[in-house]
Design an enzyme around this catalytic site. Structure first.
Site, short mmCIF file in Angstrom:
data_model
loop_
_atom_site.label_atom_id
_atom_site.label_comp_id
_atom_site.label_asym_id
_atom_site.label_seq_id
_atom_site.Cartn_x
_atom_site.Cartn_y
_atom_site.Cartn_z
N CYS A 180 -3.69 -2.46 -0.98
CA CYS A 180 -2.68 -3.40 -0.48
C CYS A 180 -2.33 -4.49 -1.48
O CYS A 180 -1.61 -5.43 -1.15
CB CYS A 180 -3.15 -4.01 0.83
SG CYS A 180 -3.47 -2.77 2.10
N ARG A 209 -10.83 -0.62 2.13
CA ARG A 209 -10.17 -1.93 2.21
C ARG A 209 -11.12 -3.03 2.67
O ARG A 209 -10.70 -4.09 3.12
CB ARG A 209 -9.00 -1.84 3.19
CG ARG A 209 -7.98 -0.76 2.90
CD ARG A 209 -6.61 -1.19 3.38
NE ARG A 209 -5.65 -0.13 3.60
CZ ARG A 209 -5.04 0.58 2.65
NH1 ARG A 209 -5.32 0.36 1.37
NH2 ARG A 209 -4.15 1.49 2.97
N LYS A 262 -5.37 -6.81 15.13
CA LYS A 262 -5.14 -5.39 14.89
C LYS A 262 -6.43 -4.72 14.44
O LYS A 262 -7.07 -5.28 13.55
CB LYS A 262 -4.07 -5.28 13.80
CG LYS A 262 -3.82 -3.91 13.32
CD LYS A 262 -2.86 -3.98 12.17
CE LYS A 262 -2.76 -2.61 11.57
NZ LYS A 262 -2.01 -2.60 10.38
N CYS A 317 0.79 -1.24 0.00
CA CYS A 317 0.00 0.00 0.00
C CYS A 317 0.82 1.29 0.00
O CYS A 317 0.34 2.31 -0.48
CB CYS A 317 -1.01 0.00 1.14
SG CYS A 317 -0.28 -0.17 2.76
N LYS A 355 -6.85 -8.61 10.78
CA LYS A 355 -6.69 -7.18 10.56
C LYS A 355 -8.03 -6.64 10.11
O LYS A 355 -8.51 -6.97 9.02
CB LYS A 355 -5.62 -6.95 9.50
CG LYS A 355 -5.34 -5.48 9.23
CD LYS A 355 -4.22 -5.35 8.23
CE LYS A 355 -3.85 -3.91 8.00
NZ LYS A 355 -2.82 -3.80 6.96
N GLU A 389 -9.82 -17.01 10.05
CA GLU A 389 -8.56 -16.47 9.51
C GLU A 389 -7.37 -17.03 10.29
O GLU A 389 -6.35 -17.40 9.70
CB GLU A 389 -8.55 -14.94 9.59
CG GLU A 389 -9.42 -14.23 8.57
CD GLU A 389 -8.79 -14.17 7.18
OE1 GLU A 389 -7.67 -14.68 7.01
OE2 GLU A 389 -9.43 -13.61 6.27
C1 PBG Z 1 -0.42 -1.72 5.76
C2 PBG Z 1 -0.64 -1.40 7.18
C3 PBG Z 1 -1.55 -0.50 7.78
C4 PBG Z 1 -1.25 -0.49 9.15
C5 PBG Z 1 -0.21 -1.38 9.33
N1 PBG Z 1 0.14 -1.95 8.12
C6 PBG Z 1 -2.57 0.40 7.21
C7 PBG Z 1 -3.77 -0.06 6.53
O1 PBG Z 1 -4.11 -1.24 6.45
O2 PBG Z 1 -4.41 0.84 6.00
C8 PBG Z 1 -1.92 0.36 10.19
C9 PBG Z 1 -1.10 0.64 11.39
C10 PBG Z 1 -1.60 1.73 12.26
O3 PBG Z 1 -2.67 2.32 12.06
O4 PBG Z 1 -0.86 2.04 13.21
N2 PBG Z 1 -1.39 -2.44 5.13
#
Ligand code: PBG
Length: 352
Positions: free
Chosen positions: A139, A246, A277, A131, A224, A262
């Site tokens: 991504c 996303r 996350k 990304c 995520k 997952e």
């Molecule tokens: C990359 C990624 C993201 C984050 C970590 N790796 C952003 C997203 O998915 O948009 C977010 C980390 C954060 O907000 O501290 N894909």
């Protein structure tokens, strides 16, 4: 018969008693510090949306990592933020674009190599995603370029939101495997795919094993969520999607069983570490995973969790230190083994 009062407060009477009966603790050794790498020399760029977090050129990144390591934090997680991200794709051919992602002299590869040279003991993790490199900020690879321009136009004149773009899952995982391998070759101890593509763990594990990187660990951003808490990060990493969102690859925040699927699938594909996350709004998810799986569990306390506390504390509405300690304890209490947080250095200092 008169019953005595049930005096639970006995446990909390003094600091020593509270310490003795504390059920959760965390130490610097549970923490992972995220770091943003940029091209150039002697740079330390503040990030407006994340006060106190800086983007460093590799020379300064090493200095920062030394401080982190001295505080007893065993690991850093590197994000590459290449210059002029949006121009990258347009100016270059498809091959050049892809090479920038896994070139041995690429930004992340260089950062990893130099950190490992300066501080061989520290665990270097790398975020494996597209990304920050794609012109559109998604991504993965778009199914075709035409759909990219079409979806941009549609953004302005359509009330419905039909899908005008599609991420090519299988093309993307091929590239992710190459990126992860290039990070491993540069010396990364742990690669962390974060693009939420199906099969990313399997492809990366096979690519690593195929080149004798059996010892390189794989931490999957398995769970995520498509979260609004990432907004500050997207300024930091220059990774805001130019259109759409996303939601077709990251998880729906209403779901927990989907998260467990997952996790199961990533463990079967060979993930060594599972990640949830964001953290704070997903403690139930952490706990559920902890109760169902024995794989080491990481929690990523993301940019939005950090920045909202920063903003409130700048207004004098709360005490940053106390709140950050409380958040970290909650995440540990919910079951995280590792905690990835922008407060890593501060926490390590506060608990010294
Ligand atoms: C990359 C990624 C993201 C984050 C970590 N790796 C952003 C997203 O998915 O948009 C977010 C980390 C954060 O907000 O501290 N894909």
């Amino acid at each position: 018969m008169v019953f005595p009062l049930n005096r639970q407060r006995r446990f909390r009477r003094t600091p020593a008693l509270r310490k003795l009966f504390a059920e959760t603790s965390f130490s610097a050794s549970d923490l992972v510090a995220p770091l943003f790498a940029i091209d150039g020399k002697n740079l330390a760029e503040p990030i407006m949306s994340m006060p106190g977090v800086l983007r460093y050129s590799v020379d300064n990144l090493i200095r920062e990592t030394e401080e982190i390591y001295k505080l007893g934090i065993p690991a850093v997680l590197i994000f590459g933020v290449p210059e002029k991200t949006t121009a990258l794709r347009r100016k270059r051919s498809k091959e050049q674009f892809e090479n920038a992602l896994y070139d041995e002299n690429g930004l992340v590869q260089k950062a990893v190599r130099e950190i490992k040279r300066a501080i061989p003991e520290i665990i270097v993790m790398t975020d494996v995603c597209l990304c920050s490199y794609t012109s559109h900020g998604h991504c993965g690879i778009l199914r075709n370029q035409k759909s990219e321009s079409r979806s941009k136009k549609k953004k302005f004149n359509s009330c419905q939101s039909p899908i005008y773009y599609e991420i090519d899952n299988d093309k993307t995982i091929d590239i992710l495997a190459k990126i992860a391998l290039s990070h491993a070759e540069a010396g990364a101890d742990i690669v962390a795919p974060s693009s939420m593509m199906d099969g990313q763990v399997k492809y990366i594990r096979e690519a690593l094993d195929g080149k004798n990187f059996q010892n390189t660990m794989l931490m999957s951003y398995s769970v995520k969520y498509a979260s609004n808490f990432y907004t500050p990060f997207r300024e930091a990493a220059n990774s805001k999607p130019a259109f759409g969102d996303r939601k077709s690859y990251q998880l729906d925040f209403r779901n927990v069983r989907e998260a467990l699927r997952e996790v199961e699938s990533d463990i079967n594909e060979g993930a060594d570490i599972i990640m949830v996350k964001p953290a704070m709004a997903y403690l139930d998810v952490l706990k559920e995973i902890k109760n169902n799986f024995n794989t080491p569990l990481a929690a990523y306390s993301v940019s939005g969790e950090y920045s909202m506390v920063k903003a409130a504390s700048a207004n004098g509405w709360l005490n940053e230190k106390e709140v950050a300690m409380e958040i970290a304890s909650s995440i540990k209490r919910a079951g995280a083994d590792l905690l990835i947080t922008y407060w890593a250095k501060c926490l390590a200092e506060w608990i010294k």
